[in-house]
Motif scaffolding. Sequence first.
Motif, PDB file in Angstrom:
ATOM      1  N   VAL B 154       0.811  -1.209   0.000  1.00  0.00           N
ATOM      2  CA  VAL B 154       0.000   0.000   0.000  1.00  0.00           C
ATOM      3  C   VAL B 154       0.848   1.265   0.000  1.00  0.00           C
ATOM      4  O   VAL B 154       2.073   1.216   0.099  1.00  0.00           O
ATOM      5  N   GLU B 156       0.509   5.133   1.823  1.00  0.00           N
ATOM      6  CA  GLU B 156      -0.306   5.966   2.708  1.00  0.00           C
ATOM      7  C   GLU B 156      -0.746   7.219   1.980  1.00  0.00           C
ATOM      8  O   GLU B 156       0.091   7.982   1.506  1.00  0.00           O
ATOM      9  N   THR B 161      -8.084   4.234   0.676  1.00  0.00           N
ATOM     10  CA  THR B 161      -8.152   3.287   1.777  1.00  0.00           C
ATOM     11  C   THR B 161      -7.078   2.232   1.565  1.00  0.00           C
ATOM     12  O   THR B 161      -6.797   1.835   0.440  1.00  0.00           O
ATOM     13  N   SER B 162      -6.480   1.789   2.661  1.00  0.00           N
ATOM     14  CA  SER B 162      -5.488   0.719   2.586  1.00  0.00           C
ATOM     15  C   SER B 162      -5.962  -0.489   3.368  1.00  0.00           C
ATOM     16  O   SER B 162      -6.502  -0.341   4.458  1.00  0.00           O
ATOM     17  N   ILE B 163      -5.758  -1.655   2.802  1.00  0.00           N
ATOM     18  CA  ILE B 163      -6.120  -2.877   3.506  1.00  0.00           C
ATOM     19  C   ILE B 163      -4.876  -3.742   3.628  1.00  0.00           C
ATOM     20  O   ILE B 163      -4.251  -4.079   2.632  1.00  0.00           O
ATOM     21  N   ASP B 166      -0.817  -6.099   9.972  1.00  0.00           N
ATOM     22  CA  ASP B 166       0.177  -5.359  10.727  1.00  0.00           C
ATOM     23  C   ASP B 166       1.521  -6.049  10.519  1.00  0.00           C
ATOM     24  O   ASP B 166       1.920  -6.912  11.286  1.00  0.00           O
ATOM     25  N   ASN B 196       6.061  -1.137   1.749  1.00  0.00           N
ATOM     26  CA  ASN B 196       5.643  -1.145   3.151  1.00  0.00           C
ATOM     27  C   ASN B 196       5.715  -2.541   3.733  1.00  0.00           C
ATOM     28  O   ASN B 196       6.104  -2.752   4.872  1.00  0.00           O
ATOM     29  N   ASN B 323      -9.650   4.884   6.607  1.00  0.00           N
ATOM     30  CA  ASN B 323      -8.401   5.054   5.886  1.00  0.00           C
ATOM     31  C   ASN B 323      -7.575   3.775   5.846  1.00  0.00           C
ATOM     32  O   ASN B 323      -6.927   3.469   4.864  1.00  0.00           O
ATOM     33  N   THR B 324      -7.626   3.018   6.935  1.00  0.00           N
ATOM     34  CA  THR B 324      -6.844   1.794   6.975  1.00  0.00           C
ATOM     35  C   THR B 324      -7.649   0.667   7.590  1.00  0.00           C
ATOM     36  O   THR B 324      -8.307   0.853   8.604  1.00  0.00           O
ATOM     37  N   MET B 326      -7.074  -3.124   9.016  1.00  0.00           N
ATOM     38  CA  MET B 326      -5.994  -4.016   9.401  1.00  0.00           C
ATOM     39  C   MET B 326      -6.578  -5.403   9.642  1.00  0.00           C
ATOM     40  O   MET B 326      -7.461  -5.576  10.468  1.00  0.00           O
TER      41      MET B 326
END
Lengths: 341, 341
Positions: B154, B156, B161-163, B166, B196, B323-324, B326
């Motif tokens: 991803v 930022e 939106t990021s999927i 962690d 990332n 936005n994210t 996880m």
Amino acid sequence: MKTKREVTIYDIAKALNISAATVSRGLKDHPAIKQETKDKIRAMAQEMGYQHNFFASSLRKRKTNTIGVVVPHLNSYFMSSVIAGIEKAANQEGYNLIISQSLESVSKESASVKTMYNSRVDGLLVSLAGDTQSIEHFDFILKKEIPLIFFDRVFEDPNCTSILIDNTQAGYDATLHLLKQGCKRIMHIGGNLQSNVYADRHEGYKQALEDHGIAYDPELVIIDIRGGQLGIKAAQQILDMEKLPDGIFTSSDTSAAACMSELKRAGIRIPEDIAIVGFNDDPISRLVEPRLTTIQYPGYEMGEVAAKTLINKLKHSSGDSMNTIMLKHKLIARESSSKKT
Amino acid sequence: MKTKREVTIYDIAKALNISAATVSRGLKDHPAIKQETKDKIRAMAQEMGYQHNFFASSLRKRKTNTIGVVVPHLNSYFMSSVIAGIEKAANQEGYNLIISQSLESVSKESASVKTMYNSRVDGLLVSLAGDTQSIEHFDFILKKEIPLIFFDRVFEDPNCTSILIDNTQAGYDATLHLLKQGCKRIMHIGGNLQSNVYADRHEGYKQALEDHGIAYDPELVIIDIRGGQLGIKAAQQILDMEKLPDGIFTSSDTSAAACMSELKRAGIRIPEDIAIVGFNDDPISRLVEPRLTTIQYPGYEMGEVAAKTLINKLKHSSGDSMNTIMLKHKLIARESSSKKT
DNA sequence: TTGAAAGCGCTAACAA
DNA sequence: TTGTTAGCGCTTTCAA
């Protein structure tokens, strides 16, 4: 898309005080347009953020420059290689791809083909689902004269081209290799026999045995157990046998690897107790221990050939059509089958 | 396609002596149409071999019901799982998919995105190429307010939106597991730190060491050697070291397996001499010997979530946007790392 | 070398 | 409950 209106060739035309037709021509490098005009058009298109609208163009031209690809599964090394090959060839010729998986179900396959038709693909590249017994669900495609090419999992039909390897010969080669290693009691683990791919490999196995005076024993043949896990279940079945085989020819490297792993866990030595030959030259064949003897099978090339053949048909709609294209395969001998030292 | 003219709603309309608008409505089950009329329309459409024309419809509606998917590679177990998840969710909601691979190159990624835009996809699902450093090439997409969702690899950005999982925590977990096994000299083999995914795993590795009073030693870190073969080259590098490591945390199962295979060939015992932890829970992790300890990573689910999130945005274009997102991961301990008995 | 005009097949206001 | 009408954005004769 969305609310924002598109920038169209009309917008460019207006800004430049020329006609939309000229813009259309200029954008695609039509020879009748002055270089100067082309440059102006390009610059303005750039500036206004114009992007070609594929739909409008397809609608008007009644062709989409899109190829539909339907495969049983995307997630095998072999299939990814094929797709990569298709993509490369298609890209080169300016064709786009729509890809869909049938997940081995005819009904999903049929639905995919409909969707592809609704998207008005120019041609179709298909590897059939395991339970596909007829190609009636392609009839309307054929009737519309949309070129249809099968690869790998094919169906013999006078109206379609098939691209594949000689699976019978490959099965023969694999079995012969085991015979040469001194195996006398050779098993075959294969996929769904409704599919040419597995039926032919099985046939080759049978012929090789026959040619060496060994009777075909159905007890020694394990065919596709639905729901994956073929290798593991086969191993369990083998371990339950009264008399173990001394060789196994498996129709895929993944099940060969899984089977081998189970057998080893049960204390069986590979290749000493049982020699194994897989199929596909999947990367896994080089990572397991011992490394798998296997049949190398040109996936990437098959994809390229399939795409090129299709595009060729598309461009020269003359029916030069070959009916079958046979690619080469090769046995790669590694440790999993080497009984002799 | 081809020469044959299409069967259109007008043909049906004429045959039935009603208007094209009625046919259009009838075909899509518009509530204002009498059942009887609908039945007649359906029957006639069937009889005449009518097939919906997606292009004309998209052009008119200014939306295509198509989602574009761009990934670095199609041919990994993880990616195939993601795609399968995306396909399922998309299918359920009546969306089609266009899929393309960037082959880890920004320029191909950028070209793919353009093509997707030309096909007027309603939204975009992207996992970035390894050398993607900025997302400028998505600017025009964002400007047109086409929803863009990144997954796994991803970037930022407040507009997308990021999927993902962690990765820092996962890297930490993997390293911690090795520490708990008593490893003192732990290597890390990872991918391109511009991504990332690999940067975070590396970071987690670093933190775990730090938390246990072990100094980070750059000599013990091998990062992506272009052109695949990472596992094999890393193994060679390890074998050249004066003092061998006693543990390795690898950012992918495939390179872990390749590396392990090389190390074993050189006579190193796994896990006794060197314990290994991989990443992804690729099927290969269960087939190599010893079986790989790894981080399980919900690919299929990630695909589903990505598609559903996107479709949700598409349907309610309100910017509810998280936005994210996880997802969970889990360490699966197997033999490759078990120093304690 | 350029422009005018007629659709490709479908949908959606608006009207009836 | 159905029909009329006006395009969506592009390409392509035909004419200039």
